[in-house]
Design a protein around this motif. Structure first.
Motif, PDB file in Angstrom:
ATOM      1  N   UNK B  26      -5.765 -39.784 -18.889  1.00  0.00           N
ATOM      2  CA  UNK B  26      -6.226 -38.699 -19.767  1.00  0.00           C
ATOM      3  C   UNK B  26      -5.478 -37.409 -19.430  1.00  0.00           C
ATOM      4  N   UNK B  27      -5.209 -37.208 -18.139  1.00  0.00           N
ATOM      5  CA  UNK B  27      -4.417 -36.026 -17.756  1.00  0.00           C
ATOM      6  C   UNK B  27      -2.970 -36.150 -18.273  1.00  0.00           C
ATOM      7  N   UNK B  28      -2.444 -37.365 -18.300  1.00  0.00           N
ATOM      8  CA  UNK B  28      -1.104 -37.575 -18.873  1.00  0.00           C
ATOM      9  C   UNK B  28      -1.091 -37.265 -20.365  1.00  0.00           C
ATOM     10  N   UNK B  29      -2.176 -37.619 -21.035  1.00  0.00           N
ATOM     11  CA  UNK B  29      -2.283 -37.300 -22.462  1.00  0.00           C
ATOM     12  C   UNK B  29      -2.264 -35.782 -22.656  1.00  0.00           C
ATOM     13  N   UNK B  30      -2.995 -35.063 -21.805  1.00  0.00           N
ATOM     14  CA  UNK B  30      -2.989 -33.587 -21.886  1.00  0.00           C
ATOM     15  C   UNK B  30      -1.574 -33.055 -21.658  1.00  0.00           C
ATOM     16  N   UNK B  31      -0.846 -33.667 -20.723  1.00  0.00           N
ATOM     17  CA  UNK B  31       0.542 -33.258 -20.485  1.00  0.00           C
ATOM     18  C   UNK B  31       1.411 -33.545 -21.707  1.00  0.00           C
ATOM     19  N   UNK B  32       1.271 -34.742 -22.253  1.00  0.00           N
ATOM     20  CA  UNK B  32       2.086 -35.148 -23.416  1.00  0.00           C
ATOM     21  C   UNK B  32       1.903 -34.186 -24.579  1.00  0.00           C
ATOM     22  N   UNK B  33       0.654 -33.765 -24.808  1.00  0.00           N
ATOM     23  CA  UNK B  33       0.395 -32.899 -25.962  1.00  0.00           C
ATOM     24  C   UNK B  33       0.376 -31.440 -25.528  1.00  0.00           C
ATOM     25  N   UNK B  34       0.673 -31.231 -24.253  1.00  0.00           N
ATOM     26  CA  UNK B  34       0.869 -29.891 -23.684  1.00  0.00           C
ATOM     27  C   UNK B  34      -0.307 -28.954 -23.950  1.00  0.00           C
ATOM     28  N   UNK B  75     -17.812 -42.119 -22.383  1.00  0.00           N
ATOM     29  CA  UNK B  75     -17.073 -41.246 -21.484  1.00  0.00           C
ATOM     30  C   UNK B  75     -16.902 -39.911 -22.201  1.00  0.00           C
ATOM     31  N   UNK B  76     -17.310 -38.849 -21.522  1.00  0.00           N
ATOM     32  CA  UNK B  76     -17.276 -37.503 -22.090  1.00  0.00           C
ATOM     33  C   UNK B  76     -16.578 -36.602 -21.082  1.00  0.00           C
ATOM     34  N   UNK B  77     -15.712 -35.723 -21.545  1.00  0.00           N
ATOM     35  CA  UNK B  77     -15.076 -34.829 -20.584  1.00  0.00           C
ATOM     36  C   UNK B  77     -14.271 -33.740 -21.225  1.00  0.00           C
ATOM     37  N   UNK B  78     -13.658 -32.937 -20.353  1.00  0.00           N
ATOM     38  CA  UNK B  78     -12.816 -31.852 -20.861  1.00  0.00           C
ATOM     39  C   UNK B  78     -11.656 -31.581 -19.915  1.00  0.00           C
ATOM     40  N   UNK B  79     -10.632 -30.985 -20.511  1.00  0.00           N
ATOM     41  CA  UNK B  79      -9.423 -30.590 -19.778  1.00  0.00           C
ATOM     42  C   UNK B  79      -9.481 -29.087 -19.532  1.00  0.00           C
ATOM     43  N   UNK B  80      -9.214 -28.690 -18.295  1.00  0.00           N
ATOM     44  CA  UNK B  80      -9.106 -27.262 -17.983  1.00  0.00           C
ATOM     45  C   UNK B  80      -8.123 -27.135 -16.830  1.00  0.00           C
ATOM     46  N   UNK B  82      -7.262 -26.214 -13.090  1.00  0.00           N
ATOM     47  CA  UNK B  82      -7.918 -26.098 -11.787  1.00  0.00           C
ATOM     48  C   UNK B  82      -6.808 -25.808 -10.785  1.00  0.00           C
ATOM     49  N   UNK B  83      -6.816 -24.607 -10.255  1.00  0.00           N
ATOM     50  CA  UNK B  83      -5.753 -24.176  -9.339  1.00  0.00           C
ATOM     51  C   UNK B  83      -4.369 -24.438  -9.941  1.00  0.00           C
ATOM     52  N   UNK B  84      -4.237 -24.159 -11.216  1.00  0.00           N
ATOM     53  CA  UNK B  84      -2.941 -24.251 -11.885  1.00  0.00           C
ATOM     54  C   UNK B  84      -2.583 -25.607 -12.448  1.00  0.00           C
ATOM     55  N   UNK B  85      -3.368 -26.632 -12.093  1.00  0.00           N
ATOM     56  CA  UNK B  85      -3.092 -27.979 -12.614  1.00  0.00           C
ATOM     57  C   UNK B  85      -4.099 -28.373 -13.685  1.00  0.00           C
ATOM     58  N   UNK B  86      -3.648 -29.233 -14.590  1.00  0.00           N
ATOM     59  CA  UNK B  86      -4.566 -29.750 -15.600  1.00  0.00           C
ATOM     60  C   UNK B  86      -5.505 -30.768 -14.953  1.00  0.00           C
ATOM     61  N   UNK B  87      -6.781 -30.548 -15.132  1.00  0.00           N
ATOM     62  CA  UNK B  87      -7.784 -31.429 -14.539  1.00  0.00           C
ATOM     63  C   UNK B  87      -8.680 -31.959 -15.647  1.00  0.00           C
ATOM     64  N   UNK B  88      -8.860 -33.278 -15.653  1.00  0.00           N
ATOM     65  CA  UNK B  88      -9.761 -33.904 -16.633  1.00  0.00           C
ATOM     66  C   UNK B  88     -11.118 -34.109 -15.970  1.00  0.00           C
TER      67      UNK B  88
ATOM     68  N   UNK C   1       0.368 -45.119 -21.647  1.00  0.00           N
ATOM     69  CA  UNK C   1      -0.548 -44.536 -22.612  1.00  0.00           C
ATOM     70  C   UNK C   1       0.195 -44.252 -23.917  1.00  0.00           C
ATOM     71  N   UNK C   2      -0.387 -44.760 -24.989  1.00  0.00           N
ATOM     72  CA  UNK C   2       0.166 -44.471 -26.313  1.00  0.00           C
ATOM     73  C   UNK C   2      -0.787 -43.553 -27.040  1.00  0.00           C
TER      74      UNK C   2
END
Lengths: 139, 139, 139
Positions: B26-34, B75-80, B82-88, C1-2
């Motif tokens: 999920x963190x990779x997805x956040x990276x992919x979509x920036x 599964x429920x969550x959010x991206x924010x 955390x100390x400069x890194x994307x955390x899911x 991940x796709x």
């Protein structure tokens, strides 16, 4: 099945106050953003929780109170008008230290920490008494 | 309760890789979509899971590992940040063959199959240390 | 991940019919709004439920039936095409009067009351056989 297309008026992220009531906090959010219809998702932790189970035969809610800290693993709900007031119909899945899950209609619970995503709609939702279930349903 | 109106920048469906870590995917997805802020929902199955429970008194996470195949029922969550890194921040409800449900903060788990809906926001969310709970919270 | 960015074509609130099947009702909603791809959230109660657990080793679903009233504490799923038909891949967390939670892949269940939020997408999702898991996955 009855359905309605809805138009969004705004979407919001919220952080709930430690010590406040989980459901009241979500209703306060609805007041703040002035919406009579919304869908929400949430997660976090509570210091205690009152969970309801609807007895489908007796058509009455049964209450169970968990007077212990619990994770809010998942929380799903919606805002609608109930007798003119904004009501957050809130279901939640809670968990204990062992990982054991508890769940049901969340009447209330003391927030430890809470993160909410709420999506507000233009068309108000109103709950009305349903004869078959003796519940207040919308649409 | 603190809240913020958010503007969506994009919404995404994703399929997680078998054998990868659920949260890292999920963190990779956040990276992919920036994106530095998002809300997500997911479902699927894991080959194992590490679930955390926050001890509200000791203010420390307790870990439980389930070394067995489990459904990811919700599964429920959010991206924010955390100390400069994307955390899911990821909560999940899991289940065993008997239907027994387990739940909590999902630190990680080996994906068997996973389906995700993620909604990315324009305004970055940043986690900061909260004195009352000793957690890193946003807003 | 796709992953795939999706464009929404409409969003809907629905109320499910007492006595109908939970999953079929959601598939009827997809038919009514004529969508081949959607994400949904739901909550409510069922009169009974058939829950599946995927045996990751034998690569077969195992079924458990709960012939009792249960709250639907959380329900997460998506609509995609499976061999040309609209299929609602539905996971749910259910609960008993004691608060005990049950969960898994919801094959079906008799609706007592159900409230659904569905978000329909422009790009169709199609499930195809995946060799690794022997499941029908999209993307």
């Amino acid at each position: 099945m009855n359905y309605r297309e809805v138009e969004v008026t705004g979407e919001y992220m919220a952080s709930l106050d430690n010590g406040a009531d989980w459901r009241e906090e979500i209703e306060s959010l609805a007041d703040e953003v002035d919406t009579d219809a919304a869908w929400f998702n949430a997660m976090g932790a509570v210091q205690d929780a009152e969970v309801w189970f609807y007895d489908q035969e007796d058509q009455e809610y049964q209450s169970v109170t968990f007077d212990e800290p619990l994770e809010v693993a998942a929380c799903v709900g919606n805002i609608a008008l109930l007798e003119g007031d904004r009501f957050a119909h809130t279901h939640a899945v809670l968990s204990r230290r062992s990982g054991q899950a508890l769940a049901g209609h969340l009447n209330g619970g003391t927030v430890f920490a809470g993160e909410v995503y709420l999506r507000a709609f233009e068309e108000p939702l109103e709950r009305e008494h349903d004869e078959v279930t003796d519940l207040d349903l919308w649409l």
